[in-house]
Design an enzyme around this catalytic site. Structure first.
Site, PDB file in Angstrom:
ATOM      1  N   SER A 252       0.856  -1.171   0.000  1.00 19.63           N
ATOM      2  CA  SER A 252       0.000   0.000   0.000  1.00 19.63           C
ATOM      3  C   SER A 252       0.896   1.226   0.000  1.00 19.63           C
ATOM      4  CB  SER A 252      -0.890   0.019   1.240  1.00 19.63           C
ATOM      5  OG  SER A 252      -0.092   0.186   2.390  1.00 19.63           O
ATOM      6  N   LYS A 253       0.282   2.384  -0.178  1.00 19.17           N
ATOM      7  CA  LYS A 253       1.080   3.598  -0.280  1.00 19.17           C
ATOM      8  C   LYS A 253       2.024   3.792   0.906  1.00 19.17           C
ATOM      9  CE  LYS A 253      -2.423   5.168  -2.064  1.00 19.17           C
ATOM     10  NZ  LYS A 253      -3.316   4.709  -2.898  1.00 19.17           N
ATOM     11  N   ARG A 254       1.518   3.453   2.074  1.00 18.28           N
ATOM     12  CA  ARG A 254       2.382   3.676   3.230  1.00 18.28           C
ATOM     13  C   ARG A 254       3.127   2.412   3.633  1.00 18.28           C
ATOM     14  NH1 ARG A 254      -1.132   2.081   7.340  1.00 18.28           N
ATOM     15  NH2 ARG A 254       0.259   2.827   8.947  1.00 18.28           N
ATOM     16  N   HIS A 255       2.994   1.386   2.801  1.00 16.23           N
ATOM     17  CA  HIS A 255       3.676   0.157   3.173  1.00 16.23           C
ATOM     18  C   HIS A 255       4.327  -0.520   1.980  1.00 16.23           C
ATOM     19  CE1 HIS A 255       4.522  -3.565   5.281  1.00 16.23           C
ATOM     20  NE2 HIS A 255       4.086  -4.178   4.212  1.00 16.23           N
TER      21      HIS A 255
END
Length: 472
Positions: A252-255
């Site tokens: 994901s965007k933050r991961h």
RNA sequence: GUCCCCAUCGUCUAGAGGCCCAGGACACUACCCUUUCACGGUAGGUACCGGGGUUCGAAUCCCCGUGGGGACGCCA
């Protein structure tokens, strides 16, 4: 409006259709790669389409980022990029046709009312679906449209039977129409929605094989229904499972969802990433290493794994090291030079960057590591005190001093240097590392380097004398 | 909750009923090479989610369970 080409009905046509809301990440890159390779394999056409109907989230920067990513990987498109925002008149026309034909209808239900009903359905343990309040039916009297409300347009989905397709990756998938509801194809402001634009575009761009992410499986039956209502040919579908992060978690965007361009920054070669991505979820027997050309010749949909695949950086590293070992020197030289200059280090002519690279390229995993090693030749290192203490004992200092004294008298090339090293070591009755290690540390600040004779030969003699003299 | 998808070494995978007491690769361990560390070479350990079927025979086919994932938007 962009004009669409006439095309050979027998030609295989695939597409990559990202929405420009961020960079091109590895999942998207793999989807693009597979789609591209399939077209290349069959002499077909690869279409690039930008799905930018979400005005709020789409940006020109993201479009450019996607283009840059594909360019870096070498995934060229034959047609496009087509922008959905430039095809609005076409969508409008199709919606009008559907309204006229009765395969779509206006719905005046307010968004909050819709949400209220969904909540209730959820509370009752049912799948939240539009209940067809505004759907016309034989013998049904529709309420009169509320004043001042702009309606959305809904697709009239068949309410009986099943939608089925033979997914080229997952096999046959069947979904009952009773599971589907009448989806919105045009918003209250008149703009068409994703599922509708995809259908019109895949149809008019004559896409024969829709190769896309797994997350679209649920959209497929809706799209097939619309295609059929339009009397369009239904393409073949191949749904690729997703790529999980190194830790098995969803990207994901933050991961962990990094841009493919980040791999460029981190010192990876595009062919290494391409090879890695090509092998992730697809196989050709035991083959692990293959070029893009080879991949194109081999690629098929039959050998795609239907299950999700975990990204493994270590294997990517191995591939990168492999390609680095085989890369042509001039190419690496340009790549390393660019990195050095970005750090403010300007390679000079004398320690030849090409020679430095040839001596080190089999030892590194990334271009950045290669740049780190090369930098030491142009900027005096500052060896750590503990390393100096460890390797510069009184005994080795005597040996080193003796060795340095004779350095000005020999021919400046590796063989002669090597001979002097052996001779000096023998004369002091010590083993090779006792001289080699202090030289490594003084010259490069590192304990691990290639053979010291080869290493020394790369430097100008004066530089060696200067760096080694520090100890004396 | 409902629907859909998935399930072989730690990871990526081969395998489409007997060739498999499961093969390759990354990683790991040991040894060799060696002027250190790499590179390279050789060897080794580790897996068919569970339970029922079908069959002379199942990693491969069917069913159930379990686990993981996705979807259920006037986002794409």
């Amino acid at each position: 409006m962009t004009t669409l080409p006439d095309c050979d009905p027998l030609m295989i046509r695939t597409r990559f259709a990202p929405s420009p809301t961020g960079f091109l990440h590895v999942g998207g890159a793999r989807t693009a790669l597979f789609s591209w390779a399939y077209a290349r394999r069959h002499g077909g056409r690869f279409v690039l389409r930008i799905e930018d109907t979400d005005l709020a989230r789409s940006t020109p920067e993201a479009v450019q980022a996607i283009l840059d990513g594909m360019d870096w990987l070498g995934l060229d498109h034959d047609e496009g990029p087509f922008y959905q925002t430039q095809r609005m008149p076409r969508y409008r026309a199709v919606i009008d046709d559907m309204l006229a034909a009765g395969s779509a209808y206006h719905c005046y239900m307010a968004a909050d009312e819709l949400e209220r009903r969904r909540e209730q359905q959820r509370a009752e343990g049912r799948k939240p679906r539009y209940d067809g309040y505004w759907r016309p039916a034989a013998g049904k009297t529709l309420p009169s449209p509320p004043a001042g409300v702009q309606p959305v347009v809904r697709f009239r989905n068949p309410d009986t039977g099943v939608v089925a397709w033979d997914d080229l990756v997952k096999g046959r998938i069947e979904i009952a129409n009773s599971e589907l509801d009448d989806l919105v194809i045009a918003r209250a402001d008149g703009t068409p929605t994703y599922n509708f634009c995809v259908v019109v575009d895949d149809w008019e761009m004559a896409i024969t094989h829709v190769i896309r992410g797994d997350d679209h499986v649920n959209n497929t039956p809706r799209q097939i229904n619309i295609l059929q209502a339009l009397g369009a040919q239904v393409p073949l579908y191949a749904h690729l499972s997703m790529i999980l992060g190194d830790d098995g978690q969803k990207l994901s965007k933050r991961h962990g969802a990094v841009s493919v361009m980040q791999y460029d920054d981190d010192g990876y070669l595009p062919e290494a990433l391409l090879n890695y991505l090509g092998r992730l979820g697809w196989s050709h027997g035991d083959d692990e290493i293959f070029s893009l050309q080879q991949f194109c010749a081999w690629f098929d949909l039959d050998h795609i794994t239907p299950s999700a695949a975990q990204f493994n950086s270590e294997k990517l590293n191995w591939l990168n090291a492999h390609y680095l070992k085989r890369a042509e020197t001039p190419r690496l030289e340009a790549l390393v030079r660019r990195r050095l200059e970005a750090r403010g280090v300007t390679p000079t002519a004398t320690p030849s960057l090409a020679a430095i690279i040839e001596l080190h390229q089999a030892r590194v995993t990334t271009l950045n590591e290669l740049a780190d090693l090369a930098q030491v030749f142009y900027v005096d290192p500052q060896p750590k005190a503990e390393l100096l203490a460890k390797h510069l004992t009184p005994e080795t200092l005597a040996l080193l001093g003796d060795f340095v004294d004779r350095l000005p008298d020999i021919p400046w090339e590796a063989t002669a240097i090597g001979a002097l090293i052996k001779e000096s070591v023998a004369r002091h009755g010590l083993r090779m590392p006792r001289l080699a290690m202090p030289i490594r540390v003084l010259l490069t600040g590192q304990e691990q380097t290639p053979s010291v004779d080869a290493l020394m030969a790369l430097f100008p003699r004066e530089t060696v004398l200067r760096r080694l003299a520090v100890a004396a």
